[in-house]
Write an enzyme that holds these catalytic residues in place. Structure first.
Site, short mmCIF file in Angstrom:
data_model
loop_
_atom_site.label_atom_id
_atom_site.label_comp_id
_atom_site.label_asym_id
_atom_site.label_seq_id
_atom_site.Cartn_x
_atom_site.Cartn_y
_atom_site.Cartn_z
NE ARG A 50 -2.51 1.11 3.55
CZ ARG A 50 -3.23 0.87 4.65
NH1 ARG A 50 -4.50 0.52 4.55
NH2 ARG A 50 -2.69 0.99 5.84
CE LYS A 149 -2.45 4.49 7.03
NZ LYS A 149 -3.51 5.24 7.71
CD GLU A 182 -11.87 6.08 5.02
OE1 GLU A 182 -11.40 4.94 5.14
OE2 GLU A 182 -11.23 7.03 4.52
N1 PMP Z 1 -9.50 4.55 6.97
C1 PMP Z 1 -8.64 5.49 7.35
C2 PMP Z 1 -8.93 6.91 7.00
C3 PMP Z 1 -7.47 5.17 8.05
O1 PMP Z 1 -6.60 6.11 8.42
C4 PMP Z 1 -7.23 3.81 8.37
C5 PMP Z 1 -5.97 3.42 9.10
N2 PMP Z 1 -5.97 3.86 10.44
C6 PMP Z 1 -8.19 2.85 7.99
C7 PMP Z 1 -9.30 3.25 7.28
C8 PMP Z 1 -7.99 1.39 8.33
O2 PMP Z 1 -6.92 0.86 7.58
P1 PMP Z 1 -6.00 -0.29 8.15
O3 PMP Z 1 -6.89 -1.46 8.43
O4 PMP Z 1 -5.02 -0.57 7.07
O5 PMP Z 1 -5.36 0.22 9.39
#
Ligand code: PMP
Length: 288
Positions: A50, A149, A182
């Site tokens: 990622r 990210k 989200e």
């Molecule tokens: N959405 C956002 C905006 C995030 O910053 C994160 C990570 N904290 C997630 C979803 C979840 O992703 P992951 O399972 O890879 O931590």
């Protein structure tokens, strides 16, 4: 604590970057949050993939191979005698001039911090979270893809502050069309009539590593998954709701917008996902 900074291990108080770093000046950089469980870096390859996608999307050429970054992460954990914790991997555009253009940034910087983790308190897993939809919308993917990210978290921070001011720990974010995207740091799921549902990436959801694990668990449990545009209505009428993220793992939600979800208690299926997730964590990854 020792921090990895551009190839060196330095004491945390000496871990400093330039005030001309475009990561600081413009949020021009990318990051990952990764978990270490019992000496195993959970899903390290997936996080590094990622990171590479985020780098590619913002045209940031990383001069390190995946193996080099992976080795540096493991070494940072070892040097700090860490067996369980949270790893923050940050890649900034590097030092440049005051102008916006990254052309003046000669070499990106890499920072790896491995530390103990402050999780949601255990009571949230037992009682479930109460969350609220906030007015701040998730960034339109045509402006800045939420799949990247990036170090630009102001959008999520504002949403988090809106929730916090109303006494809620987490905020549900809609996209500019009004569909559920989200939460500020977690992906969102519902369970209803034998199926789980989560917003698709194009709705503004991050390609969460935990989200992917939950989709694998759903397949193992024989639970069908729907990835379609979701509205708040879908959540309000759902039997169960839960969030997923590296820090949160799988956490039940029992109230959204003052409305009780299901019977107001953490759902059975959510519990199955959490148990199954926890049984995988110290096995699926890279051992130190
Ligand atoms: N959405 C956002 C905006 C995030 O910053 C994160 C990570 N904290 C997630 C979803 C979840 O992703 P992951 O399972 O890879 O931590």
């Amino acid at each position: 604590m020792k921090v990895y900074l551009d190839g060196q291990f330095v004491e945390s108080e000496d871990a400093k970057i330039s005030v001309f770093d475009h990561g600081l000046l413009y949020g021009d950089g990318i990051f990952e949050g990764i978990r270490l469980y019992d000496g195993c870096v959970f899903k390290l390859e997936e996080h590094l993939e990622r990171l590479e996608y985020s780098a590619k999307a913002i045209l940031l050429e990383m001069p390190w191979s995946r193996q080099e970054i992976s080795d540096a992460i493991c070494e940072t954990c070892r040097i700090n005698n860490l067996k369980d914790g949270y790893i923050r991997l940050v890649v900034t555009r590097g030092k440049g001039s005051l102008g916006l253009s990254p052309k003046t940034c000669v070499s990106p910087s890499i920072i790896i911090i491995a530390d103990h983790l402050s999780l949601y308190p255990a009571e949230y897993y037992e009682k479930g979270l109460e969350i609220i939809t906030v007015p701040t919308r998730r960034v339109n993917p045509a402006a800045l893809s939420p799949a990247v990210k990036s170090m630009n978290y102001l959008n999520n921070i504002l949403a988090k502050m809106e929730a916090d001011r109303l006494g809620y720990i987490e905020a549900l974010m809609l996209n500019d069309q009004g569909y559920v995207a989200e939460c500020t740091g977690d992906n969102v799921f519902i369970f209803h009539k034998g199926k789980i549902m989560t917003p698709p990436f194009h709705a503004g959801a991050l390609r969460g590593v935990t989200r992917e694990v939950v989709l694998e668990i759903a397949e193992d449990l024989g639970i069908p998954v729907i990835q379609e545009n979701m509205t708040r209505y879908d959540i309000w009428i759902a039997e169960e709701c839960f969030l997923t993220g590296t820090a949160a793992e799988v956490i039940p939600v029992v109230e959204v917008d003052g409305r009780m979800i299901g019977d107001g208690k953490p759902g059975k299926v959510t519990g199955q996902f959490l148990t199954n997730f926890r049984s995988r964590v110290a096995k699926e990854g890279t051992f130190l």
